[in-house]
Design a protein around this motif. Structure first.
Motif, mmCIF file in Angstrom:
data_model
loop_
_atom_site.group_PDB
_atom_site.id
_atom_site.type_symbol
_atom_site.label_atom_id
_atom_site.label_comp_id
_atom_site.label_asym_id
_atom_site.label_seq_id
_atom_site.Cartn_x
_atom_site.Cartn_y
_atom_site.Cartn_z
ATOM 1 N N ASN A 72 0.839 -1.194 0.000
ATOM 2 C CA ASN A 72 0.000 0.000 0.000
ATOM 3 C C ASN A 72 0.888 1.264 0.000
ATOM 4 N N PHE A 73 1.872 1.253 -0.979
ATOM 5 C CA PHE A 73 2.858 2.336 -1.042
ATOM 6 C C PHE A 73 2.728 3.047 -2.385
ATOM 7 N N SER A 74 2.795 4.380 -2.371
ATOM 8 C CA SER A 74 2.715 5.178 -3.601
ATOM 9 C C SER A 74 3.823 6.226 -3.583
ATOM 10 N N PRO A 75 4.480 6.516 -4.732
ATOM 11 C CA PRO A 75 5.511 7.570 -4.777
ATOM 12 C C PRO A 75 4.980 8.912 -4.302
ATOM 13 N N GLY A 80 10.041 14.566 0.789
ATOM 14 C CA GLY A 80 10.928 15.231 -0.178
ATOM 15 C C GLY A 80 12.250 14.498 -0.338
ATOM 16 N N THR A 81 12.822 14.060 0.791
ATOM 17 C CA THR A 81 14.096 13.319 0.744
ATOM 18 C C THR A 81 13.913 11.989 0.036
ATOM 19 N N GLY A 82 12.833 11.299 0.344
ATOM 20 C CA GLY A 82 12.580 10.018 -0.321
ATOM 21 C C GLY A 82 12.387 10.193 -1.817
ATOM 22 N N SER A 83 11.703 11.269 -2.232
ATOM 23 C CA SER A 83 11.515 11.528 -3.664
ATOM 24 C C SER A 83 12.860 11.774 -4.339
ATOM 25 N N ARG A 84 13.726 12.517 -3.632
ATOM 26 C CA ARG A 84 15.055 12.777 -4.227
ATOM 27 C C ARG A 84 15.851 11.488 -4.363
ATOM 28 N N TYR A 85 15.797 10.631 -3.336
ATOM 29 C CA TYR A 85 16.495 9.348 -3.411
ATOM 30 C C TYR A 85 15.952 8.494 -4.552
ATOM 31 N N LEU A 86 14.617 8.489 -4.677
ATOM 32 C CA LEU A 86 14.008 7.693 -5.741
ATOM 33 C C LEU A 86 14.408 8.217 -7.116
ATOM 34 N N ASP A 91 17.625 7.958 -12.030
ATOM 35 C CA ASP A 91 18.646 8.565 -12.895
ATOM 36 C C ASP A 91 19.879 7.671 -13.022
ATOM 37 N N SER A 92 20.248 7.021 -11.901
ATOM 38 C CA SER A 92 21.394 6.098 -11.949
ATOM 39 C C SER A 92 21.105 4.920 -12.865
ATOM 40 N N ALA A 93 19.886 4.391 -12.781
ATOM 41 C CA ALA A 93 19.521 3.271 -13.638
ATOM 42 C C ALA A 93 19.532 3.673 -15.102
ATOM 43 N N VAL A 94 19.062 4.905 -15.380
ATOM 44 C CA VAL A 94 19.079 5.386 -16.773
ATOM 45 C C VAL A 94 20.503 5.589 -17.256
ATOM 46 N N ALA A 95 21.352 6.201 -16.385
ATOM 47 C CA ALA A 95 22.737 6.450 -16.778
ATOM 48 C C ALA A 95 23.496 5.152 -17.009
ATOM 49 N N LEU A 96 23.240 4.146 -16.148
ATOM 50 C CA LEU A 96 23.930 2.867 -16.286
ATOM 51 C C LEU A 96 23.264 1.942 -17.298
ATOM 52 N N GLU A 97 22.100 2.380 -17.808
ATOM 53 C CA GLU A 97 21.361 1.609 -18.827
ATOM 54 C C GLU A 97 21.018 0.206 -18.310
ATOM 55 N N THR A 98 20.503 0.149 -17.049
ATOM 56 C CA THR A 98 20.077 -1.135 -16.484
ATOM 57 C C THR A 98 18.598 -1.359 -16.783
#
Length: 269
Positions: A72-75, A80-86, A91-98
């Protein structure tokens, strides 16, 4: 085909005037074909990206629904900190192309990135060594060029000096030639004047030179005769025989001296 392509390219703008001939038509036809191929490739790439975007959106919606169903979790509920971490994780996944944000995807991607970093550093070191070698060769080349320029300047200066010496010698040689010709003409004129006044040809310069050489030769011939005479004078043989030899030697000496005196008198005249 060419006209349609030009109308498509320029749209509502007028098509610039150009010379219509087989060559320009061929070039425009070739450009139209290449442009058509490029447009088709770009269209395929765009469609592929659209399809991947749709797949990513479907996957994101699926994961979001799964997350909502399980915990029962939604972004939208993140701080604010959790949104930045997410966002950083995405962004890391996009940069690393995973393919996703799991550790199983991140670790190989980070390892690959680390290997690329080491390869890049190694390549940079090789490039630095090559650059150092090139700089050393360049320095040596510049030094050699400087030496060659200095040697060239010295050679040019030496050549200029030698050229000046040669020119001076040529001038002196020309001057001596002129003077020699003047002396030769003067001697010839003087000999002609002396000949016109009845001077004996034997008293000319060449004749006097020949007489002088002959005189020196005769003097050399008298030397052994004098020595021979002196040897006779030192002997104590038969007086009558010695007297005969002495008289013969005296006569030879008198003949030579008379001839020598005659030549000297002619030279004094």
């Amino acid at each position: 085909m060419v006209a349609a392509w030009l109308k498509k390219i320029f749209g509502d703008h007028p098509i610039p005037q150009y010379e219509v001939n087989p060559r320009t038509t061929e070039i425009l036809h070739h450009l139209a074909e290449r442009n058509s191929v490029r447009d088709r490739d770009v269209y395929l790439v765009i469609e592929d990206l659209k399809q991947k975007a749709s797949e990513y959106e479907s996957e994101a919606k699926h994961l979001q629904d799964l997350l909502m169903e399980s915990v029962n979790f939604s972004p939208a509920n993140l701080s604010g900190t959790g949104s930045r971490y997410l966002n950083a994780l995405v962004d890391s996944a996009v940069a690393l192309e995973t393919k996703d944000t799991s550790l199983a995807s991140f670790i190989p991607a980070v390892n690959d990135l680390t290997s690329d970093l080491f390869r890049t550093k190694s390549k940079n070191e090789e490039i630095k060594l090559e650059l150092a070698k090139l700089e050393k060769n360049l320095t040596a080349t510049l030094v050699l060029e400087k030496c060659l320029r200095e040697d060239l300047k010295k050679a040019e200066l030496h050549l200029s000096t030698e050229r000046a010496k040669v020119d001076n010698r040529l001038q002196n040689m020309n001057f001596l030639k002129v003077k020699s010709e003047e002396f030769r003409c003067g001697i010839r004129a003087a000999e002609e004047q002396l000949s016109a006044r009845g001077l004996d040809a034997s008293l000319s310069h060449q004749s006097l030179v020949a007489l002088s050489e002959k005189l020196a030769e005769l003097k050399q011939q008298t030397i052994p005769l004098k020595k021979k005479l002196e040897s006779y004078l030192d002997l104590m043989p038969n007086p009558s025989l010695a007297q005969v030899k002495i008289e013969e030697a005296k006569r030879e000496l008198d003949i030579i001296e008379a001839e020598l005196t005659k030549k000297v008198d002619m030279m004094e005249l």
